[in-house]
Design a protein around this motif. Structure first.
Motif, PDB file in Angstrom:
ATOM      1  N   ASN A 107      -2.082  -7.015  -3.814  1.00 39.99           N
ATOM      2  CA  ASN A 107      -1.381  -6.456  -2.647  1.00 39.99           C
ATOM      3  C   ASN A 107      -0.360  -7.487  -2.189  1.00 39.99           C
ATOM      4  O   ASN A 107      -0.667  -8.448  -1.498  1.00 39.99           O
ATOM      5  CB  ASN A 107      -2.398  -6.152  -1.539  1.00 39.99           C
TER       6      ASN A 107
ATOM      7  N   LEU B  85       0.117  -8.010   1.727  1.00 38.86           N
ATOM      8  CA  LEU B  85      -0.985  -8.746   2.347  1.00 38.86           C
ATOM      9  C   LEU B  85      -0.980 -10.197   1.888  1.00 38.86           C
ATOM     10  O   LEU B  85      -1.272 -11.114   2.661  1.00 38.86           O
ATOM     11  CB  LEU B  85      -2.308  -8.070   1.982  1.00 38.86           C
TER      12      LEU B  85
ATOM     13  N   PRO C 183      -5.024 -11.264  -2.715  1.00 37.49           N
ATOM     14  CA  PRO C 183      -5.692 -10.101  -2.110  1.00 37.49           C
ATOM     15  C   PRO C 183      -5.407  -8.802  -2.867  1.00 37.49           C
ATOM     16  O   PRO C 183      -4.305  -8.567  -3.352  1.00 37.49           O
ATOM     17  CB  PRO C 183      -5.104 -10.054  -0.698  1.00 37.49           C
TER      18      PRO C 183
ATOM     19  N   SER D 167     -10.085  -4.826   1.723  1.00 35.75           N
ATOM     20  CA  SER D 167      -9.410  -5.823   0.889  1.00 35.75           C
ATOM     21  C   SER D 167     -10.317  -7.012   0.630  1.00 35.75           C
ATOM     22  O   SER D 167     -11.129  -7.406   1.481  1.00 35.75           O
ATOM     23  CB  SER D 167      -8.117  -6.297   1.571  1.00 35.75           C
TER      24      SER D 167
ATOM     25  N   PHE E 142      -7.812 -11.335   8.136  1.00 37.99           N
ATOM     26  CA  PHE E 142      -7.324 -11.674   6.798  1.00 37.99           C
ATOM     27  C   PHE E 142      -8.371 -12.452   5.999  1.00 37.99           C
ATOM     28  O   PHE E 142      -8.036 -13.259   5.141  1.00 37.99           O
ATOM     29  CB  PHE E 142      -6.039 -12.505   6.913  1.00 37.99           C
TER      30      PHE E 142
END
Length: 463
Positions: free
Chosen positions: A70, A73, A25, A33, A13
């Motif tokens: 996103n 996410l 993100p 990403s 992440f």
């Protein structure tokens, strides 16, 4: 081991640009990403190339992708933040293969930028060479044209000199012929005077009276009206005509010099951001171009006035000199000035309908084929304005436009960007039609009128 698991999760992440947990993100088309601010900053640096890449896989995208957050996410990253995972980077004693992978990504990003800048340097060098070749060619062509102009002026000077000398010879011959006649008459008169003097001594009066009529008779004198002395005024008309020609050439050079002035030549040697199109009329007026119509191109059914800014349709053909630039059938006229860079002009019109156009100088002029008509070929773009609306034409393809009638229209041209826009002008600027293309030659403004009584158009003279 728990710390290694935390670090692995963090790498999953983590933004490969800032090397921190993802903030807002976003996923780009290749699937990787990034933080929204990080990828925006990265792509801002690639705007000049107008090609946008992924910092990890180097896949490129055109045009620039639209970024959307996103949410799934973002929720996972938020959950990781709540569990305290953000503290993991505080452990700097371990340099595992994951922090090395990120370093390699950064190096690849730098290397790619180096390659891109090296390509830009090569492109700029090529541009310098192109500009130099173009300038050399322009100098060569200009010298040839000016040499031809000088040759033409010398030929005209020789013609005028020959005409003057020929007229001089004619006049001198006439005067000398009359002078000879007068000299002969003087000789005869002197002879007659001597004869009369001798006759006056005659003592026989009868003989004197008998011979007097024949002796005293004189021949007819030379007609004095044929003697017309005009000292120093024989060739004043020629001098006046040459002087008028000089003044006209000076005026033309003054008016047209801006078209070939180096200050007006636009050369791009550096990539630049596309300039935004003006919005308000005040912004458009910053690019106002003074345009006049070229009488040598006008069809004989078109009457020019107001310093060649206004044109009216007439129902009969006017007597005009033959010129290769003249439209022989189509009722059209082109501007004298060429249009490059960013230009704006306005047209007031009245009547049943007009056509406002731009065209290359190479458009055909002779005949009634589509090769000559504005908008019916690939060398001209035309907006047909009539009381029921508007229609745009290019290469004989028409595009109807639904908009209210307006007596004043504006035309905006960004030659370099390939933008041509037509506007109705009132309190506001209303876009009627916009063209995005590539112009390969300088353009000329054009107008078309029908032969109906009252049809007229005028290029507005703006401050």
């Amino acid at each position: 081991m728990a710390q290694r698991g935390d670090q692995l999760d963090r790498e999953t992440f983590c933004c490969s640009i800032c090397l921190d947990l993802l903030r807002d993100p976003v996923a780009i088309p290749c699937g990787h990403s990034y933080c929204m601010s990080c990828i925006k900053l990265h792509w801002d640096g690639e705007d000049q190339r107008r090609m946008y890449s992924c910092p990890q896989c180097r896949q490129t995208f055109t045009p620039r992708p639209v970024l959307k957050k996103n949410t799934m996410l973002a929720a996972l990253v938020e959950q990781l933040n709540k569990t305290g995972l953000q503290a993991a980077p505080a452990y700097y004693g371990y340099a595992g293969p994951g922090k090395q992978r990120k370093l390699e990504v950064s190096r690849l990003n730098i290397q790619q930028r180096i390659q891109d800048r090296e390509k830009d340097v090569k492109l700029l060098q090529q541009e310098v060479e192109v500009v130099s070749r173009s300038a050399d060619k322009a100098v060569e062509d200009s010298e040839k044209i000016f040499t031809e102009l000088i040759r033409l002026l010398q030929e005209r000077s020789s013609d005028v000199k020959q005409q003057i000398r020929s007229q001089q010879e004619t006049e001198v011959s006439r005067v000398k012929e009359l002078q000879e006649k007068l000299q002969q008459e003087i000789i005869k008169l002197k002879r007659k005077d001597a004869e009369l003097k001798q006759f006056s001594y005659t003592e026989d009066h009868n003989q004197f009276l008998h011979n007097y009529p024949s002796v005293s008779q004189l021949s007819e004198p030379t007609d004095s009206s044929s003697i017309n002395i005009r000292p120093l005024r024989y060739f004043e008309d020629v001098t006046a005509a040459v002087s008028e020609l000089r003044d006209k050439l000076q005026d033309i050079l003054k008016e047209e010099w801006t078209n070939i002035s180096l200050a007006e030549i636009e050369v791009d040697v550096l990539p630049s951001e596309p300039q935004p199109e003006p919005k308000t009329r005040a912004e458009f007026l910053q690019y106002y171009s003074k345009i006049t119509l070229d009488p040598n191109t006008a069809n004989t059914c078109m009457l020019l006035s107001e310093g060649n800014r206004k044109v009216e349709g007439v129902t009969h053909h006017q007597s005009c000199s033959s010129h290769p630039d003249r439209f022989t059938i189509w009722s059209q006229v082109l501007s004298r000035e060429s249009l490059t860079g960013r230009c704006y002009w306005e047209v007031d019109w009245r009547g049943t309908g007009i056509r406002i156009a731009v065209a290359y100088k190479t458009i055909s002029r002779v005949g009634s084929s589509n090769d000559c008509g504005f908008g019916y070929n690939d060398k001209s773009w035309m907006l047909y304005c009539h009381t029921n609306g508007y229609t745009f034409y290019f290469n004989n393809v028409k595009t109807p436009i639904s908009s209210p009638w307006c007596p004043r229209l504006g035309v905006y041209l960004d030659h370099r960007a390939g933008i041509l826009s037509f506007y109705s002008v009132s309190e506001t600027m209303t876009l009627l039609h916009r063209v995005q293309t590539t112009f390969t030659q300088p353009l000329y403004a054009g107008l078309w009128l029908g032969c109906s009584y009252g049809d007229a158009a005028e290029l507005r003279k703006l401050k």
